[in-house]
Motif scaffolding. Sequence first.
Motif, PDB file in Angstrom:
ATOM      1  N   LYS A  25       0.852  -1.178   0.000  1.00 25.06           N
ATOM      2  CA  LYS A  25       0.000   0.000   0.000  1.00 25.06           C
ATOM      3  C   LYS A  25       0.891   1.232   0.000  1.00 25.06           C
ATOM      4  O   LYS A  25       1.738   1.385   0.878  1.00 25.06           O
ATOM      5  N   THR A  30       1.587   4.990   0.537  1.00 32.05           N
ATOM      6  CA  THR A  30       1.124   6.168   1.267  1.00 32.05           C
ATOM      7  C   THR A  30       2.248   7.194   1.320  1.00 32.05           C
ATOM      8  O   THR A  30       3.426   6.823   1.271  1.00 32.05           O
ATOM      9  N   MET A  50      -3.099  14.462  -0.074  1.00 27.82           N
ATOM     10  CA  MET A  50      -2.913  13.132   0.489  1.00 27.82           C
ATOM     11  C   MET A  50      -2.108  13.234   1.776  1.00 27.82           C
ATOM     12  O   MET A  50      -1.057  13.880   1.812  1.00 27.82           O
ATOM     13  N   PRO A  57      -0.454  11.020   5.341  1.00 26.99           N
ATOM     14  CA  PRO A  57       0.152   9.700   5.595  1.00 26.99           C
ATOM     15  C   PRO A  57      -0.853   8.593   5.887  1.00 26.99           C
ATOM     16  O   PRO A  57      -0.523   7.414   5.744  1.00 26.99           O
ATOM     17  N   SER A  58      -2.068   8.945   6.277  1.00 24.58           N
ATOM     18  CA  SER A  58      -3.083   7.917   6.561  1.00 24.58           C
ATOM     19  C   SER A  58      -3.848   7.501   5.307  1.00 24.58           C
ATOM     20  O   SER A  58      -4.665   6.579   5.353  1.00 24.58           O
ATOM     21  N   ASP A  59      -3.607   8.168   4.187  1.00 19.23           N
ATOM     22  CA  ASP A  59      -4.326   7.875   2.946  1.00 19.23           C
ATOM     23  C   ASP A  59      -3.556   6.856   2.106  1.00 19.23           C
ATOM     24  O   ASP A  59      -2.347   6.996   1.897  1.00 19.23           O
ATOM     25  N   VAL A  60      -4.277   5.850   1.622  1.00 18.91           N
ATOM     26  CA  VAL A  60      -3.679   4.888   0.692  1.00 18.91           C
ATOM     27  C   VAL A  60      -3.883   5.436  -0.718  1.00 18.91           C
ATOM     28  O   VAL A  60      -5.010   5.544  -1.193  1.00 18.91           O
TER      29      VAL A  60
END
Length: 370
Positions: free
Chosen positions: A73, A75, A206, A208-211
Amino acid sequence: MKKILYILALVTFTISCKNEVVEETVKDDGLITVTAEQFKSSGMIVDSPSEQDFDVTVKASGKIDVPPQYRAKITPFIDGYVKATKLLVGDKVSKGQALITLENTEYLDIQKDYVEVAEQINYLKSEFERQKTLYNEKITSQKNYLKAESDYRKAKGMYQGLREKLLLLNINPANVEKGRFTSVITLTSPISGDITVMNANVGMFMSPSDVILEVVDTNYLHLNLSIFEKDILHVKQGQNISFTIPEASKDVFTSKVQLVGKSIENKDRTISVFGVLNPTDKAKLLSGMFVEAGIVISSKKGLGIPSEALITENNKNFVLLLQENKGNYIFKKTLVNIGEKSEKFIEILSNETINENSKILTKGVFDLTN
């Protein structure tokens, strides 16, 4: 005239009552009659259940998946706005390939801090070494020496931390030290594979918690099944697995048990079982597909009928049992219990009605029930 009307009304009532009585006596006896001509022209066949080999299976369900090391993933390490991307779901990417670019002035701040620390560190290092020499020669105090050492080590730590942060952002520290700053970073793929998720559009912010993307290496697809606790002692490494993708295909695929979980998971008391896939099947399957499977734990013999001879209605199973063959063929729709299944046959369990001598319509059932 009144008398005539009365007689007519009485006759009508009597006829109506007779009709009602006739309708009430008509009952569905569950019999189906087929003439000899119909039987022959449709190619129907009547036969008895025959002894067949059946696999004894443990039922399981799960999905097509990949091991964690082959799913990535993507990020951002630090917030940024999407500047550009040319990729779509389904595209193949290689390890290290550029996936997407982000833009943010915060990247410039990190580079500025790095250059400032880099400029200071040489001075602080020389000052620390000078104070160390003076302290060894008893010329300066221990306080001055320790302060110089502290300042140097602090700056060195900041330098290393900022350098690692630049490397995580895929910014070359050597270029930064030469004054080549950038507000744009490029995210690259940590593995080779196919893009299965794309959540980015140009201009999106975006964090850091967004994929942003997900990359899956489909060369390592495997079965991830769950079985119940009561079946765990029967399942062992190397056993054959047959499975289907009920939502996508009627094809039956095969696999083998590769690993069996060592702990009971979740509230439903299930254990994970992993199976390897045939290389030729991997091209037909997608990560995340739901599967229904049977793990073969042993084999047995039993009475079987062709799969096409079974009628399934409302989760109940029936066969057409021959009652009479005197000119016409008369069949009765009879409830049966079934056991295991093979590729072409279904096991039926003997009872008071069905046994090895029973005559069952094995071909042409579809024409009579549809």
